[in-house]
Design an enzyme around this catalytic site. Structure first.
Site, PDB file in Angstrom:
ATOM      1  N   GLU A 121      77.365 -21.932  86.854  1.00  0.00           N
ATOM      2  CA  GLU A 121      76.950 -23.331  86.877  1.00  0.00           C
ATOM      3  C   GLU A 121      75.432 -23.302  86.782  1.00  0.00           C
ATOM      4  O   GLU A 121      74.736 -23.075  87.765  1.00  0.00           O
ATOM      5  CB  GLU A 121      77.369 -24.018  88.184  1.00  0.00           C
ATOM      6  CG  GLU A 121      77.071 -25.509  88.144  1.00  0.00           C
ATOM      7  CD  GLU A 121      76.445 -26.091  89.403  1.00  0.00           C
ATOM      8  OE1 GLU A 121      76.441 -27.306  89.546  1.00  0.00           O
ATOM      9  OE2 GLU A 121      75.947 -25.326  90.252  1.00  0.00           O
ATOM     10  N   ASP A 158      77.873 -21.019  91.839  1.00  0.00           N
ATOM     11  CA  ASP A 158      77.189 -22.271  92.155  1.00  0.00           C
ATOM     12  C   ASP A 158      75.671 -22.105  91.973  1.00  0.00           C
ATOM     13  O   ASP A 158      75.108 -21.093  92.403  1.00  0.00           O
ATOM     14  CB  ASP A 158      77.499 -22.624  93.623  1.00  0.00           C
ATOM     15  CG  ASP A 158      77.031 -24.009  94.027  1.00  0.00           C
ATOM     16  OD1 ASP A 158      77.520 -24.982  93.439  1.00  0.00           O
ATOM     17  OD2 ASP A 158      76.187 -24.114  94.936  1.00  0.00           O
TER      18      ASP A 158
END
Ligand code: NOJ
Length: 531
Positions: free
Chosen positions: A278, A207
């Site tokens: 990401e 993330d």
């Protein structure tokens, strides 16, 4: 099927947004999806034809950002089950030949994490505070935030605590950013990686992978003025000149050391463990830095997702994405939808046209080299839902008053004629985000019975992809011929009609089309594979 590449290289990965996938506990469910729900539905994913699943965070969390606010990285939140449920799910997935990627959230913790609680209890300047980014404020009495950064979710990126110090949160106030310049932070995350690797996970989705380091000075951001924005729009048209934003909070060079360390950890385990970043970087070239051979294995290619409906733009993004990863040992990735963006049929205009375009873009994507990430519900052709204001839960809605991301997170319809459509939970109740009243034709049950459904189309396309493209290593060439996108790969021509009129189909056997063909013609908003 011969595989000379590691499994992730050309895998189709299905994103499970756990809260909204399937609800099995406590029986008959509480309206929130969970790990036993996933276990129960693994055969569905096997039959769909994907290779792996990525599960969004299920760790202990106050759920202020639905799991992206982690209070304990090595335990399961009781909402979703427990570690034994996780182990059962993983074993069942592996038995079915499905790999499992879990989410790792290293940019920030939850404000409920023991580290942040200790930081709040400790004095300014203490080692407890040094794990986060606490700073004195500006202004005569320190009443102004330390710099001008904005939170991604709206409003200032700083919150003041009772002793007057401010802490940085690039997302919600409940998600304080860690200070990765403090070695304790890196050591903690190595332990977290090892914990899940020891349990047998196949990989991690990282993330905010571009966010861990901020420019050390924490200086003000030079925010783009309207003239720059105009120039940017022009640059996009010409695709030559690019005007980049000043982003001292993102994509700092130091972050790459973290991934070099993680790569070594991943490689010390057997079984081709991987990580996918990401990283919302500003160019495909800066994205490629995250997948150098000694860093992460893949990065999401968000430029594909952001491409407007145009053959020239599609050809350009395909060519640039392939070129950008050419120097790495990785392969491109492709994604059209996820839990943070508007579902792609809606992005393409919604209704029958949006759905036709969505299916066409998916068919083109599944023919491209590298791996494809699917988002739960796209195989049913779900659209973005207009969630009523009183049911909205996204923290960005609370900070900005804008609709936010709830509309792509509505729980999946599995069966039946009315909510909760077999999602789980007591009959006649709505799950955590209410489902629309008109979803009965879009359930897995209804679409399984219809050979023309979007689900049937995804199953056919995924099966054919294995047959036609597995192990294909030849060059991929994409071009636009007027409104027609043409991609050549492995002896197949992939054509997508982005124009308004039907076009002549190239000669050859039609392997699959995204919508019915009209006697030798490719209708608008349709793609086909031709051999
Ligand atoms: C990206 C995640 O995909 C999103 O859902 C989350 O809100 C932010 N990172 C913050 O963790």
């Amino acid at each position: 099927m011969t595989h000379t590449h590691p499994w992730w290289y050309d895998a189709v990965v299905y994103q499970v947004y756990i809260r909204s996938f399937a609800d099995a506990m406590p029986s008959p469910g509480d309206g929130i999806g969970d790990l036993p729900g996933i276990t129960a539905r693994l055969p569905y994913l096997r039959a769909l034809g994907v290779d792996a699943l990525w599960i969004t965070p299920f760790y202990t969390s106050p759920q202020k950002d639905h799991g992206y606010d982690v209070a304990d990285y090595t335990d399961v939140d009781p909402l979703f089950g427990d570690l034994a449920d996780f182990d059962r799910m993983l074993a069942a997935a592996h038995d079915l030949g499905l790999r499992v990627i879990v989410d790792l959230v290293p940019n920030h913790t939850s404000s409920a994490h023991p580290w942040f609680q200790a930081a709040l209890a400790a004095a300014p300047g203490s080692p407890e505070r040094a794990r986060y980014l606490f700073r004195p404020g500006r202004g005569k009495h320190g009443e102004l935030p330390p710099n001008n950064w904005d939170s991604v979710f709206g409003g200032p990126a700083w919150t003041q605590v009772t002793d007057g110090s401010w802490y940085l949160h690039l997302f919600d106030t409940s998600q304080p950013d860690l200070d990765w310049r403090n070695p304790e932070v890196g050591d903690m995350f190595e332990d977290v990686l090892r914990f899940w690797l020891d349990r047998g996970v196949d990989g991690f989705r990282v993330d905010v992978a571009h966010g861990l380091y901020k420019e050390a000075s924490l200086r003000d951001q030079r925010k783009p003025d309207p003239t720059t924005l105009k120039k940017k729009a022009k640059a996009k048209e010409s695709m030559v000149e690019r005007v980049l934003n000043d982003e001292p909070m993102w994509d700092q060079p130091e972050v790459h050391e973290v991934y070099r360390r993680w790569r070594k950890v991943l490689e010390s385990y057997p079984g081709e463990r991987m990580a996918v970043a990401e990283a919302w970087t500003q160019t495909p070239e800066s994205m490629a830095l995250f997948i150098r051979p000694d860093e992460l294995h893949q990065a999401f290619n968000f430029s594909w997702l952001g491409t407007p409906w145009s053959a020239a733009e599609f050809a350009d993004v395909i060519t640039r994405s392939i070129a950008a990863v050419a120097s790495s040992s990785s392969a491109p990735t492709w994604v059209l939808s996820n839990h943070d963006v508007e579902r792609h049929p809606t992005r393409y205009g919604g209704g029958p046209v949006g759905l036709a375009r969505g299916r066409a873009a998916t068919l083109a994507m599944l023919a491209l080299p590298g791996s494809a990430y699917l988002y739960q519900g796209e195989e049913l052709g779900l659209e973005q839902v207009d969630v009523p204001p009183e049911a909205r839960q996204d923290p960005s809605w609370f900070r900005t008053g804008k609709p936010g991301r709830d509309g792509c997170r509505v729980p999946l319809p599995w069966a039946g004629d009315a909510p909760p459509y077999g999602f789980g939970g007591p009959a006649g109740t709505q799950p955590w985000i209410p489902q629309p009243a008109d979803w009965a034709p879009l359930t897995v049950e209804a679409e399984s019975a219809d050979p023309d459904s979007t689900l049937a189309f995804y199953r056919r396309a995924l099966a054919l992809r294995r047959e036609v493209f597995a192990g294909a290593d030849e060059e991929t060439v994409a071009s636009a011929q007027g409104d027609l996108l043409v991609v050549r790969r492995a002896g197949v021509r992939v054509v997508l009609n982005a124009g308004k009129k039907p076009v002549e189909l190239p000669a050859g056997e039609v392997l699959i089309s995204s919508s019915p063909l009209e006697s030798g013609l490719l209708p608008p908003d349709t793609a086909a594979w031709i051999r």
